[in-house]
Write a protein that holds these residues in place. Structure first.
Motif, PDB file in Angstrom:
ATOM      1  N   LYS A 171     -10.038  -1.352  -6.711  1.00 11.75           N
ATOM      2  CA  LYS A 171      -8.701  -1.747  -7.157  1.00 11.75           C
ATOM      3  C   LYS A 171      -7.840  -2.091  -5.946  1.00 11.75           C
ATOM      4  CE  LYS A 171      -6.098   1.468  -8.811  1.00 11.75           C
ATOM      5  NZ  LYS A 171      -5.663   2.655  -9.589  1.00 11.75           N
ATOM      6  N   ARG A 172      -7.932  -1.240  -4.911  1.00 11.69           N
ATOM      7  CA  ARG A 172      -7.150  -1.509  -3.696  1.00 11.69           C
ATOM      8  C   ARG A 172      -7.584  -2.811  -3.025  1.00 11.69           C
ATOM      9  NH1 ARG A 172      -7.843   4.229  -2.969  1.00 11.69           N
ATOM     10  NH2 ARG A 172      -9.654   3.758  -1.666  1.00 11.69           N
ATOM     11  N   ASP A 173      -8.904  -3.082  -3.075  1.00  9.14           N
ATOM     12  CA  ASP A 173      -9.387  -4.337  -2.483  1.00  9.14           C
ATOM     13  C   ASP A 173      -8.707  -5.541  -3.126  1.00  9.14           C
ATOM     14  OD1 ASP A 173     -11.012  -3.070  -0.716  1.00  9.14           O
ATOM     15  OD2 ASP A 173     -12.906  -3.546  -1.733  1.00  9.14           O
TER      16      ASP A 173
ATOM     17  N   ASP B 216      -5.768  -5.682  -4.372  1.00  9.48           N
ATOM     18  CA  ASP B 216      -4.407  -5.787  -3.826  1.00  9.48           C
ATOM     19  C   ASP B 216      -4.423  -6.337  -2.406  1.00  9.48           C
ATOM     20  OD1 ASP B 216      -2.936  -4.908  -6.021  1.00  9.48           O
ATOM     21  OD2 ASP B 216      -3.366  -2.808  -5.562  1.00  9.48           O
ATOM     22  N   LEU B 217      -5.355  -5.814  -1.598  1.00  4.74           N
ATOM     23  CA  LEU B 217      -5.463  -6.298  -0.219  1.00  4.74           C
ATOM     24  C   LEU B 217      -5.758  -7.797  -0.204  1.00  4.74           C
ATOM     25  CD1 LEU B 217      -5.846  -6.045   2.884  1.00  4.74           C
ATOM     26  CD2 LEU B 217      -8.203  -5.321   2.438  1.00  4.74           C
TER      27      LEU B 217
ATOM     28  N   LEU C 132      -1.972   7.417   1.868  1.00  5.97           N
ATOM     29  CA  LEU C 132      -3.317   7.041   2.334  1.00  5.97           C
ATOM     30  C   LEU C 132      -3.316   6.880   3.857  1.00  5.97           C
ATOM     31  CD1 LEU C 132      -4.965   4.285   0.114  1.00  5.97           C
ATOM     32  CD2 LEU C 132      -5.767   6.607   0.534  1.00  5.97           C
TER      33      LEU C 132
ATOM     34  N   ARG D 282       2.063   1.555  -3.689  1.00  3.22           N
ATOM     35  CA  ARG D 282       1.071   1.825  -4.735  1.00  3.22           C
ATOM     36  C   ARG D 282       0.147   2.980  -4.405  1.00  3.22           C
ATOM     37  NH1 ARG D 282      -0.519  -4.258  -6.540  1.00  3.22           N
ATOM     38  NH2 ARG D 282       1.640  -4.927  -6.754  1.00  3.22           N
ATOM     39  N   TYR D 283      -0.118   3.175  -3.106  1.00  2.00           N
ATOM     40  CA  TYR D 283      -1.084   4.212  -2.720  1.00  2.00           C
ATOM     41  C   TYR D 283      -0.476   5.080  -1.619  1.00  2.00           C
ATOM     42  CZ  TYR D 283      -3.729   0.377  -4.791  1.00  2.00           C
ATOM     43  OH  TYR D 283      -4.146  -0.631  -5.609  1.00  2.00           O
TER      44      TYR D 283
ATOM     45  N   VAL E 114      -9.606   2.131   5.102  1.00  6.46           N
ATOM     46  CA  VAL E 114      -8.876   3.137   4.324  1.00  6.46           C
ATOM     47  C   VAL E 114      -9.737   4.397   4.310  1.00  6.46           C
ATOM     48  CG1 VAL E 114      -7.975   3.734   2.055  1.00  6.46           C
ATOM     49  CG2 VAL E 114      -7.750   1.386   2.910  1.00  6.46           C
TER      50      VAL E 114
ATOM     51  N   PHE F 126       0.819  -1.212   0.000  1.00  5.14           N
ATOM     52  CA  PHE F 126       0.000   0.000   0.000  1.00  5.14           C
ATOM     53  C   PHE F 126       0.859   1.270   0.000  1.00  5.14           C
ATOM     54  CE2 PHE F 126      -4.709  -0.539   0.438  1.00  5.14           C
ATOM     55  CZ  PHE F 126      -4.722  -1.848  -0.029  1.00  5.14           C
TER      56      PHE F 126
ATOM     57  N   ASP G 244     -11.590   3.692  -6.821  1.00  2.02           N
ATOM     58  CA  ASP G 244     -10.242   3.188  -6.533  1.00  2.02           C
ATOM     59  C   ASP G 244     -10.252   2.117  -5.446  1.00  2.02           C
ATOM     60  OD1 ASP G 244      -9.352   4.921  -8.401  1.00  2.02           O
ATOM     61  OD2 ASP G 244      -8.455   6.364  -6.998  1.00  2.02           O
ATOM     62  N   ALA G 245     -11.254   2.178  -4.566  1.00  2.00           N
ATOM     63  CA  ALA G 245     -11.334   1.207  -3.469  1.00  2.00           C
ATOM     64  C   ALA G 245     -11.388  -0.213  -4.019  1.00  2.00           C
ATOM     65  CB  ALA G 245     -12.551   1.494  -2.595  1.00  2.00           C
TER      66      ALA G 245
END
Lengths: 460, 460
Positions: free
Chosen positions: B398-400, B402-403, B364, B360-361, B381, B357, B395-396
C-alpha cells in the motif's frame, strides 16, 4: 491522392503548403543525388500539430519524410517520391537551462549552435559539435545519432539525450525518459529512435544532458611517416594525464588540395605522408606541454610537430583539418565514404584497402582523413581529369563494393556517422546480417505498421 | 512436459542437470520473495551450446530463465515456475586486452571483478563497479544495465558496451557492433538487449569499452542541515576544476544503524540530518583541496566536513556509505525501493514524500540514502518492532503505491537501477505509459514470438 493533399492543406491552413519553390527547397538535404519531388510541406508549430498531421497521413496512407536542418549526407531527409515533408523548423522553443541537473528541454527544431549559445552563459554546453552546427537541428542530430570532431571526448549524440518526446505514425505522443539519468524499467525505447533516421517516429522535443564547458585546450599538429606511426602516437598520447578532446588525421593529398584551394601555407617545411591533429584538455599551461613535445621528437615518434601558442594559432591548425571537405569539393569531384573500423584493425584495413585499390584502380587519387581516434575514416576518391563525371560515378558503385568487402572482412561498418538513408541502403547487408535486417523490419512493423514514415529509407 | 526435460538432459549430457540442490541454488537471486522451483539447469560451455539449447526449448515451448551471477534485487533471474535456468557461469573466457582500441572481448559469464583484474595490468578498467562485483557477471550487468557508485563519473553499463553476441529465442546468433565506436547503420539493436532483463535474447559475449584507470582520488565527508544544502553543495562542487567521481548521501537514521551494527564511530562530534560523501578526481594534491574545504565552512555551505588524508581514511569514509545496506538488514527488516527523480525535482519530491508518509504512516523510520548526484534515492522503510513481518510486508504494498504516485507526479522512475523483474512488474505503469507497454509487447513478439524467454518478467 491529389484530393487528399488538398484536404490536408485545407485542414491545416498556414501549416501545410504546396508552394513549388518551398517544396524544392525542403525536399532535399546536403546530398544532390536524388531530385526532390515532394507533394506537400508541413511546418507545424506544436506537438499537437505534428500528432494531428501524422494521424491524418496514417489514416490515408500518405508517406511522410520527417525533416530537420537537412544537412545529412546520405539522403535520409530527401523527399523524391511525392511525400509530405514534415519539417520541425518552426519548433525552436528552448526552455530555461536547468543548472542543478545540467539539462535543458528544447523542441526538435532548435538549431545546434543556438543550443550552444543558450547554455554558454551558464558555463554549460551540449557537446554535439560538427561543421554544420549552424543549420543542423537537435531532432535531426538525434534521429541520425550525429558524430563529429569531439566524439573521442564526449561520445556520440546518443550519450547526450536524457528524454525524448516522440510522435508515432498513428499520432500517439510518447514521453520517454524525461530529465532522468537513470530509469531501468524494461527496454529503453529512446534508444530505438536515436539513429533510426525518422523511420520509427517523429522526435518533437528532447531533454538534453549538458556538460561543463571544457577548460583550456591545447592543439598540436604532427607529421608522421605512416599509419603505424599515427596509431603508435595515439597510444603515447593516451599515457598523458590529460583528456584527449580530438585525435584527427589527414594525408598529404588532402593537404595539397587544401593549400591549392585556400590561402593557407603548409604547416611544415617538408611534406609528410600523414598528419595528426591532437587537442588536449586539462594541461595547467601550454608551456607545461613543451617537454612532452620535445620527448616525442627525441624518441622519433614524430618527424615534425608544432604546439599552438595562442588561440589564433590553434584555429589555424584546426582549419587544416576542418577545411578539407570543402576544399576537396572546390578543387574536384570527390566520391565520399564514411567507414568505421575497430581501432586495432585500422592498420591491416588500410594496407588491404591500398593493395586492392592499387591493383584494380591504379592511379586513382585517394584523400583519406577523419576521426581516427574513433576508428572513423572518410575515404574520398577523386575524379581523374581524363574521366567523365558519368563514368566516374558509375565506376564508383563498383569501387564501393570493393571497399565495403574490405570493411566487412575487418568487421567494420559501412557508415560510421553519416547513416544509411537512400545512398547506402543497397549496401546495408555489408554491415547488418539477414537476421538483423529481419528484426529491423519487425520493429518497423510494430512502430509504423502502415509504413508511412520515411518509406524506402534505411531498409525496404 | 516432464519427458521433454528428460530429453533435454539426454541431449546435453554434462550440460543439463536436474539435481535438486543445484536447482534450488541456481533458481534464485538476491531477492527472497519467491521460492525457486526450476525444472532443469543448463550450464553451457559455448555459444553453440546456448544456441542448440534455445532452439530445442523454442521448438517445444519450454520456458527459459537466463541467469548470470544472480545478484539482482528485483527477481529478474528467479525461476519460480518450472523453467529451465540457462546459466552462463561456465562461459568465463576473457580475450587478451586490446590496448590500442582499449577494448576487451569476454564471455557473458566473466565475473565483473575478474574483468577489472584482467585489465588492471594495462592501466585500464571496465568502469562498472558496485558492491556485488565479486559475483556479478558481465552478461547480467549488461542485461540489467547495471548502475552503481560511479555512474556520475562514467555513466551506466550501457556506455561501456561496444559489441554484443546475442542468441535469440530460436537459436539464431547475432553479432552486434563488435569493437566499433561508431556504427550508424539503422536502429541499434544492441541497445534493446541492454536493460531488457533477458526477455529478448541471451547475451553470450560482449566487447567491452575500457577506460583509463582513474588518477588520484580525494574523498570528503560533509554534514549538512537539509536536502536543499545537499543540492546547493552539489552545484558548488560542480564549479571545481576536478571530476566528480562520486556524490552520495545518507541520513542520520542510516548512520545510527550503521554505528549500532558495526564497530564504527560517528564521523563528527554532533549528529547531522544529512551527510554527503564526495569523491574528486584530478586534484594535484590533497593539500591543494584544503583551501576549498575551508571556504565551504566559511560560506556556511556545510556544518562540518573532513577530507581523507590517506587511503585508509578514504576507505573508512566510503565504509560509512557502502555499509548502510548491510547494516539496515542486520539491525532490522527494511522494505527497499530504488527510485530516480530529475535532479531539479529532488527537493520537491522529498518534501511531498515526507508530507504524505508523515500524514498516512506516522512514526515510521525511513532510511534514505543513495546516488543523489544521479537523482537516485534508495528509500528504505524499516519494520517497527510492534508490527509483525506479515503485516509490515502487506502494508508495504500500500505504501509503495503512495510512494510511486509521488514519483510519477515528479516525472520520476520507480526503478533507477535495480530493474523490474518480478518485484516491480505490477507497478510498471507508474513509469511507462499504456502506449509504451504496447510497444514493449510488440518488440517482445518480434524477438521471441513464442514467449519462452524469461516469461512473466518485466511485462506480461
Amino acid at each position: 491522392m491529389s484530393d487528399l493533399w488538398s484536404e490536408l492543406e485545407q485542414r491545416f491552413p498556414g501549416i501545410v503548403t504546396r508552394d513549388r519553390a518551398e517544396l524544392m527547397e525542403y525536399g532535399r538535404d546536403f546530398t544532390r543525388v536524388h531530385a526532390p519531388d515532394p507533394s506537400a510541406l508541413a511546418l507545424p508549430r506544436t506537438t499537437e500539430d505534428v500528432s494531428a498531421i501524422l494521424a491524418f497521413c496514417n489514416e490515408h496512407g500518405l508517406p511522410v519524410v520527417p525533416s530537420g536542418g537537412r544537412t545529412g549526407l546520405s539522403g535520409g531527409a530527401v523527399a523524391a517520391k511525392g511525400e509530405l515533408v514534415l519539417s520541425l523548423a518552426r519548433m525552436r522553443r528552448m526552455d530555461p537551462v536547468d543548472t542543478v541537473g545540467n539539462t535543458v528541454r528544447v523542441q526538435a527544431g532548435a538549431i545546434t549552435e543556438a543550443v550552444h549559445a543558450h547554455c554558454e552563459p551558464h558555463g554549460l554546453t551540449w557537446p554535439v559539435d560538427f561543421a554544420s552546427k549552424g543549420s543542423s537541428q537537435v531532432g535531426g542530430n538525434i534521429a541520425t545519432n550525429a558524430g563529429g570532431v569531439k566524439v573521442i571526448r564526449y561520445g556520440l549524440t546518443r550519450q547526450w539525450v536524457l528524454g525524448l518526446q516522440v510522435v508515432l505514425a498513428n499520432g500517439q505522443v510518447l514521453e520517454l525518459g524525461g530529465a532522468l539519468e537513470k530509469n531501468n524499467t524494461g527496454a529503453d525505447l529512446r534508444q530505438l529512435f536515436i539513429g533510426s533516421e525518422g523511420t520509427l517516429g517523429v522526435i518533437t522535443e528532447a531533454t538534453l544532458k549538458l556538460s561543463r564547458r571544457p577548460g583550456k585546450l591545447d592543439v598540436f599538429l604532427f607529421a608522421v611517416d605512416d599509419l603505424a606511426a599515427v596509431l603508435h602516437l595515439f597510444r603515447e598520447v593516451k599515457q598523458t594525464p590529460y583528456l584527449i578532446s580530438a585525435y584527427e588525421f589527414f594525408t598529404q593529398p588532402c593537404l595539397e588540395r587544401l593549400t591549392r584551394h585556400r590561402a593557407v601555407r603548409p604547416p611544415f617545411g617538408t611534406p609528410s605522408p600523414f598528419y595528426v591533429l591532437l587537442e588536449l584538455e586539462g594541461a595547467p599551461s601550454t608551456d607545461a606541454l613543451e617537454p612532452w613535445l620535445s620527448s616525442l621528437f627525441e624518441r622519433g615518434l614524430v618527424t615534425d610537430g608544432t604546439l599552438a601558442q595562442h588561440s589564433s594559432e590553434a584555429a589555424a591548425l584546426w582549419q587544416l583539418r576542418e577545411g578539407i571537405s570543402e576544399s576537396l569539393s572546390a578543387t574536384g569531384l570527390p566520391h565520399k565514404n564514411d567507414v568505421a573500423l575497430p581501432i586495432a584493425s585500422l592498420e591491416s584495413f588500410c594496407a588491404e584497402f591500398e593493395r586492392v585499390f592499387t591493383a584494380r584502380y591504379p592511379g586513382l587519387e585517394i584523400c583519406l582523413f577523419g576521426h581516427i581516434g574513433d576508428g572513423n575514416l572518410h575515404v574520398n576518391v577523386m575524379k581523374p581529369d581524363a574521366v567523365s563525371k558519368e563514368e566516374f560515378l558509375r565506376d564508383a558503385k563498383k569501387r564501393d563494393l570493393d571497399l565495403f568487402a574490405v570493411v566487412r572482412a575487418h568487421r567494420g561498418s559501412i557508415s560510421a556517422e553519416h547513416g544509411i538513408g537512400l545512398l547506402k541502403k543497397d549496401y546495408l547487408h555489408f554491415t547488418r546480417s539477414p537476421e538483423e535486417m529481419a528484426l529491423l523490419r519487425g520493429i518497423k512493423g510494430v512502430f509504423d505498421p502502415k509504413g508511412i514514415l520515411n518509406p524506402g529509407k534505411v531498409i525496404d
